[in-house]
Write an enzyme that holds these catalytic residues in place. Structure first.
Site, mmCIF file in Angstrom:
data_model
loop_
_atom_site.group_PDB
_atom_site.id
_atom_site.type_symbol
_atom_site.label_atom_id
_atom_site.label_comp_id
_atom_site.label_asym_id
_atom_site.label_seq_id
_atom_site.Cartn_x
_atom_site.Cartn_y
_atom_site.Cartn_z
ATOM 1 N N LEU A 58 27.823 39.675 41.425
ATOM 2 C CA LEU A 58 29.152 39.292 40.939
ATOM 3 C C LEU A 58 29.419 37.802 41.212
ATOM 4 O O LEU A 58 30.097 37.466 42.174
ATOM 5 C CB LEU A 58 30.189 40.166 41.659
ATOM 6 C CG LEU A 58 31.511 40.471 40.981
ATOM 7 C CD1 LEU A 58 32.348 41.366 41.884
ATOM 8 C CD2 LEU A 58 32.280 39.267 40.563
ATOM 9 N N GLU A 60 29.783 34.210 38.730
ATOM 10 C CA GLU A 60 29.638 33.568 37.422
ATOM 11 C C GLU A 60 28.843 32.276 37.497
ATOM 12 O O GLU A 60 28.033 31.977 36.611
ATOM 13 C CB GLU A 60 31.013 33.307 36.802
ATOM 14 C CG GLU A 60 31.734 34.570 36.344
ATOM 15 C CD GLU A 60 32.252 35.427 37.476
ATOM 16 O OE1 GLU A 60 32.341 34.924 38.624
ATOM 17 O OE2 GLU A 60 32.563 36.606 37.233
ATOM 18 N N PHE A 83 35.365 38.397 31.482
ATOM 19 C CA PHE A 83 36.644 38.058 30.856
ATOM 20 C C PHE A 83 36.796 36.544 30.886
ATOM 21 O O PHE A 83 36.285 35.876 31.801
ATOM 22 C CB PHE A 83 37.821 38.686 31.619
ATOM 23 C CG PHE A 83 38.108 40.109 31.247
ATOM 24 C CD1 PHE A 83 38.960 40.408 30.198
ATOM 25 C CD2 PHE A 83 37.531 41.150 31.942
ATOM 26 C CE1 PHE A 83 39.239 41.724 29.853
ATOM 27 C CE2 PHE A 83 37.797 42.475 31.607
ATOM 28 C CZ PHE A 83 38.652 42.762 30.561
ATOM 29 N N ASP A 84 37.554 36.040 29.903
ATOM 30 C CA ASP A 84 37.817 34.600 29.798
ATOM 31 C C ASP A 84 38.204 33.938 31.119
ATOM 32 O O ASP A 84 37.681 32.892 31.474
ATOM 33 C CB ASP A 84 38.927 34.368 28.763
ATOM 34 C CG ASP A 84 39.950 35.501 28.789
ATOM 35 O OD1 ASP A 84 40.599 35.685 29.826
ATOM 36 O OD2 ASP A 84 40.071 36.216 27.775
ATOM 37 N N GLY A 85 39.108 34.591 31.872
ATOM 38 C CA GLY A 85 39.625 33.968 33.089
ATOM 39 C C GLY A 85 38.596 33.864 34.209
ATOM 40 O O GLY A 85 38.851 33.226 35.228
ATOM 41 N N PRO A 89 34.730 29.871 37.489
ATOM 42 C CA PRO A 89 33.743 29.648 38.567
ATOM 43 C C PRO A 89 32.413 29.098 38.023
ATOM 44 O O PRO A 89 31.659 28.460 38.758
ATOM 45 C CB PRO A 89 33.550 31.042 39.179
ATOM 46 C CG PRO A 89 34.821 31.760 38.883
ATOM 47 C CD PRO A 89 35.271 31.237 37.537
ATOM 48 N N HIS A 129 43.006 37.793 32.274
ATOM 49 C CA HIS A 129 42.227 38.588 31.319
ATOM 50 C C HIS A 129 42.582 38.240 29.874
ATOM 51 O O HIS A 129 42.217 38.976 28.964
ATOM 52 C CB HIS A 129 42.481 40.081 31.533
ATOM 53 C CG HIS A 129 41.873 40.636 32.783
ATOM 54 N ND1 HIS A 129 42.351 40.356 34.028
ATOM 55 C CD2 HIS A 129 40.814 41.455 32.978
ATOM 56 C CE1 HIS A 129 41.624 40.998 34.940
ATOM 57 N NE2 HIS A 129 40.679 41.657 34.326
HETATM 58 C C1 LIG Z 1 35.498 35.962 39.290
HETATM 59 C C2 LIG Z 1 35.606 37.335 38.731
HETATM 60 N N1 LIG Z 1 34.580 37.848 38.035
HETATM 61 C C3 LIG Z 1 34.670 39.077 37.485
HETATM 62 C C4 LIG Z 1 35.783 39.815 37.654
HETATM 63 C C5 LIG Z 1 35.881 41.201 37.023
HETATM 64 N N2 LIG Z 1 35.883 42.204 38.084
HETATM 65 C C6 LIG Z 1 37.038 42.674 38.577
HETATM 66 S S1 LIG Z 1 36.793 43.628 39.883
HETATM 67 C C7 LIG Z 1 35.122 43.486 39.799
HETATM 68 C C8 LIG Z 1 34.276 44.185 40.810
HETATM 69 C C9 LIG Z 1 34.648 43.806 42.189
HETATM 70 O O1 LIG Z 1 33.893 44.520 43.109
HETATM 71 P P1 LIG Z 1 34.133 44.359 44.661
HETATM 72 O O2 LIG Z 1 34.256 42.929 45.032
HETATM 73 O O3 LIG Z 1 33.100 45.161 45.338
HETATM 74 O O4 LIG Z 1 35.573 45.000 44.900
HETATM 75 P P2 LIG Z 1 36.115 46.438 44.486
HETATM 76 O O5 LIG Z 1 36.652 46.329 43.098
HETATM 77 O O6 LIG Z 1 34.999 47.414 44.585
HETATM 78 O O7 LIG Z 1 37.227 46.726 45.441
HETATM 79 C C10 LIG Z 1 34.778 42.670 38.742
HETATM 80 C C11 LIG Z 1 33.399 42.350 38.343
HETATM 81 C C12 LIG Z 1 36.843 39.246 38.390
HETATM 82 N N3 LIG Z 1 37.999 39.895 38.580
HETATM 83 N N4 LIG Z 1 36.726 38.011 38.931
#
Ligand SMILES: Cc1ncc(C[n+]2csc(CCOP(=O)(O)OP(=O)(O)O)c2C)c(N)n1
Lengths: 325, 364
Positions: A58, A60, A83-85, A89, A129
């Protein structure tokens, strides 16, 4: 002809690219088993394996920076930003590294990377988003920026982007993901990647739009037609470079121009198009060029987005001012 | 799954039996029946808030929700370790942390309903509004702790994030900064096994808490479904931060038992049998078993807790349904702290535009 929605069109386009060139690899968060949060990469990992369709940690900046390294090694990575937002990073990797490598190396090194970003609002999402980051990228030399508005363009343009030797920021109008249309999946693309298209012919005014706003502009054109005004609607398709010939030709005939985008107005794409028209079509213009855009505010909470996003009414209201002699 | 990892701090076994570990027991030696009941109560209420919100989403009253099901002990245990002046930096899943900080449950759905980007004043409850950009809050907590340190304030900050977030540069940078400046931050990672569809093994090849070693930050691995163990280690970490000894990293091993959000489909990436073991480890059942073993939870207390949970759920539900849509003029508020010509112009234009519909109505 097959009736497909934009998600399926993109999925099919990615599939064809993976089949055609073994150097094409897809990387992103959740693109594998889940098939992406919008299912654009559905089943691709199952069919092409984990070395071609890679779930990435996870991060970017990590995704785009790694894609850059893969490209230096001769691969043609296709990154998915969820997503765009969440592209910010990775902003440094995109604008400082990916965009500049060809220039920096005086043409010796290429970065044929496609960065897919579901963009824009209208789906009732929470913060970050629904952003429209296109101007940041269009403002950066070395990047090409495209934004299909419908399934047929989605299908062809994703393949053309992957085949392009420059980095392409590929924006997808997420609110139109589920709109379906007929697509000839065996046809060659009818237009080069960077051509605009006249999607509706008319004589009274030109409306330039792209991405999700093309459908909105067409809706406005239908209503205007009932009121006796015939609008020409242009789908820009490419935001960098912009196909100004198509825009200029239209404006010279209609004498009036309205630009529509959901991104904020200030220093947005509309400003560039208006400036271009003022410079190149000045003597043909019968009214000032006007813009219908999102407001110059952070993207608002979902309950307010209907006011922020241009709709047919706001386009028609602006047209009234352009058409009034 | 958890048993293959390094043995984490545990004070309660899944069947509610108390494990004795002197060095951690002393951290919660002050707890008696009242406190035990109260921890249990907070977990039950948190779960009820969660199920009420999921129901509201299913009924179309809110657009989205990130369920905390299974993470009640990690959140309640850690949040209950905080003092009022401590400051918590949270992401989008920390509903129980917000609840324990005193945020009224009634406002927890505001953001998810699309009525505003924030639901409460962060400075009133010393807890931030949810950070949606994963990992960003780690740095904010570090900066806040640094500020407190410069002010000579004896407080701690705590940053909540998931296992996925540990892959973000922001979290790596936060660990580096906090270590360099000995900032009083507790990095509280809820390792809930998944980042949407991605298993924790994709984010890290070593136990996540080991990451802290590379920065010279002491760490704990704790059974995140054990509210007593979480409370104990978080108390220790916060005390360390408050006394100026620098950051600590806590990995709370837990499981997000529901979907990532209400629009996720976990059947695509994990099987029901995967989840059976975690259901056996359910944090609320465990605490209840402990209370029953000790004969602490009598019928009256049990009924009181159920009623309180139902009451909170009803209040949440009612408040959500009653929340009016914000008026369109809200669009232009608070973009800047003072007047800004572009905003003023757009505000005025939009007002006139909307008024033109009223005029049309009046004419017809
Ligand atoms: C910078 C960023 N990239 C992608 C996302 C999309 N996204 C939202 S939650 C998530 C997973 C997060 O996993 P984790 O950090 O383990 O936390 P959890 O949701 O399991 O509590 C992703 C990929 C985001 N919110 N922010």
């Amino acid at each position: 002809m097959t009736v497909v929605n934009l998600v399926t069109a993109l999925n099919t386009g990615l599939r064809r690219s993976l089949e055609r060139d073994r150097r094409v690899v897809i990387l992103g968060e959740d693109v594998g088993r889940l098939g992406g949060v919008f299912r654009v990469t559905d089943a691709l990992q199952k069919d092409f394996g984990e070395n071609r369709v890679m779930d990435m940690p996870l991060a970017e900046s990590g995704i785009v920076g790694t894609a850059f390294g893969l490209a230096l090694r001769g691969y043609r990575p296709v990154c998915e930003i969820q997503f765009d937002g969440f592209v910010y990073p990775a902003f440094d990797q995109i604008v400082s590294q990916v965009a500049k490598i060809h220039y920096r190396t005086e043409g010796r090194v290429r970065a044929p990377i496609t960065i897919r970003i579901p963009s824009g609002g209208g789906i009732g999402a929470v913060e970050h988003h629904s952003e429209s980051p296109e101007a940041y990228f269009a403002h950066t030399a070395g990047l090409r920026v495209v934004y299909p508005s419908n399934p047929a363009d989605g299908y062809h343009m994703i393949r053309q982007s992957i085949e392009c030797d420059d980095p392409v920021v590929f924006l997808e109008p997420k609110r139109r993901y589920w709109d379906a249309a007929e697509v000839d999946l065996d046809a060659e693309p009818s237009l080069p990647l960077h051509s605009a298209r006249v999607v509706r012919q008319g004589s009274d005014a030109t409306v330039v739009a792209y991405g999700s706003m093309v459908a909105t502009a067409l809706e406005a054109a239908d209503i205007a037609d009932d009121e006796g005004h015939h609008l020409e609607v242009i789908d820009l398709r490419s935001l960098s470079p912009i196909d100004f010939d198509t825009v200029d030709n239209s404006v010279r005939r209609t004498g009036r121009l309205v630009v529509v985008h959901e991104a904020p107005m200030f220093l947005g794409l509309g400003a560039e198009i208006a400036a271009h028209a003022a410079q190149h079509c000045f003597y043909d213009l019968k009214a000032p060029v006007l813009r219908v855009t999102g407001f110059d505010i952070p993207y608002p909470p979902a309950k307010l987005e209907q006011f922020h996003l241009p709709d047919a009414d706001r386009i028609l209201d602006t047209l009234d001012r352009v058409l009034t002699p | 799954m958890i048993d293959n990892l390094d043995y984490p701090v545990q004070l309660l076994q899944p069947d509610g039996a108390r494990v004795c570990r002197t060095e951690y027991d002393r951290l919660i030696a002050d707890l008696g029946p009242t406190e035990y009941i109260s921890l249990y109560r907070d977990m039950v209420i948190s779960r009820r808030i969660d199920t009420a919100a999921v129901a509201l989403q299913r009924q179309g009253e809110i657009g989205l929700w990130a369920p905390l099901l299974g993470q009640e002990a990690a959140q309640v245990g850690s949040a209950r370790a905080l003092k009022p002046d401590d400051f918590a930096f949270v992401s989008y899943r920390e509903h129980a942390v917000a609840y324990c900080r005193g945020v009224p449950p009634e406002v927890l759905t505001h953001m998810w309903r699309g009525c505003s980007h924030s639901a409460w004043d962060p400075n009133q409850f010393n807890v931030t509004n949810p950070a949606i950009v994963v990992g960003s809050q780690g740095l904010h907590a570090t900066g806040y702790a640094l500020g407190a340190h410069l002010d000579g304030a004896e407080i701690a900050t705590i940053a909540y994030f998931g296992d996925g977030a540990t892959s973000q540069g922001d979290i790596a940078e936060a660990l580096g900064f906090a270590a360099s400046f000995r900032a009083g931050v507790v990095f509280f990672c809820q390792n809930n096994q998944w980042a949407i569809s991605e298993p924790v093994s994709l984010q890290s090849r070593t136990p996540i808490s080991h990451r802290a070693d590379g920065y010279g930050i002491p760490s704990f691995r704790v059974d995140g479904n054990d509210v007593l163990a979480v409370l104990a280690v978080t108390r220790a970490a916060l005390a360390h931060a408050r006394e100026g000894s620098g950051p600590t990293f806590i990995e709370a091993i837990t499981c997000r038992m529901g979907p990532h959000t209400t629009s996720d489909d976990p059947s695509r990436y994990r099987s029901d049998t995967d989840m059976a073991e975690w259901r056996r480890r359910d944090p609320i059942t465990r605490m209840r078993a402990f209370l029953e073993r000790r004969g602490i939870l009598d019928e009256t207390a049990d009924a009181e807790i159920s009623t309180a949970a139902e009451d909170v759920a009803a209040r949440l539900r009612h408040a959500t349904l009653e929340t009016p849509d914000p008026p369109p003029s809200t669009l232009f508020e608070h973009v800047y702290t003072g007047p800004h010509p572009l905003i003023e112009h757009e505000r005025e234009q939009h007002r006139e535009y909307l008024a033109s519909f009223d005029d049309q109505e009046a004419m017809s």
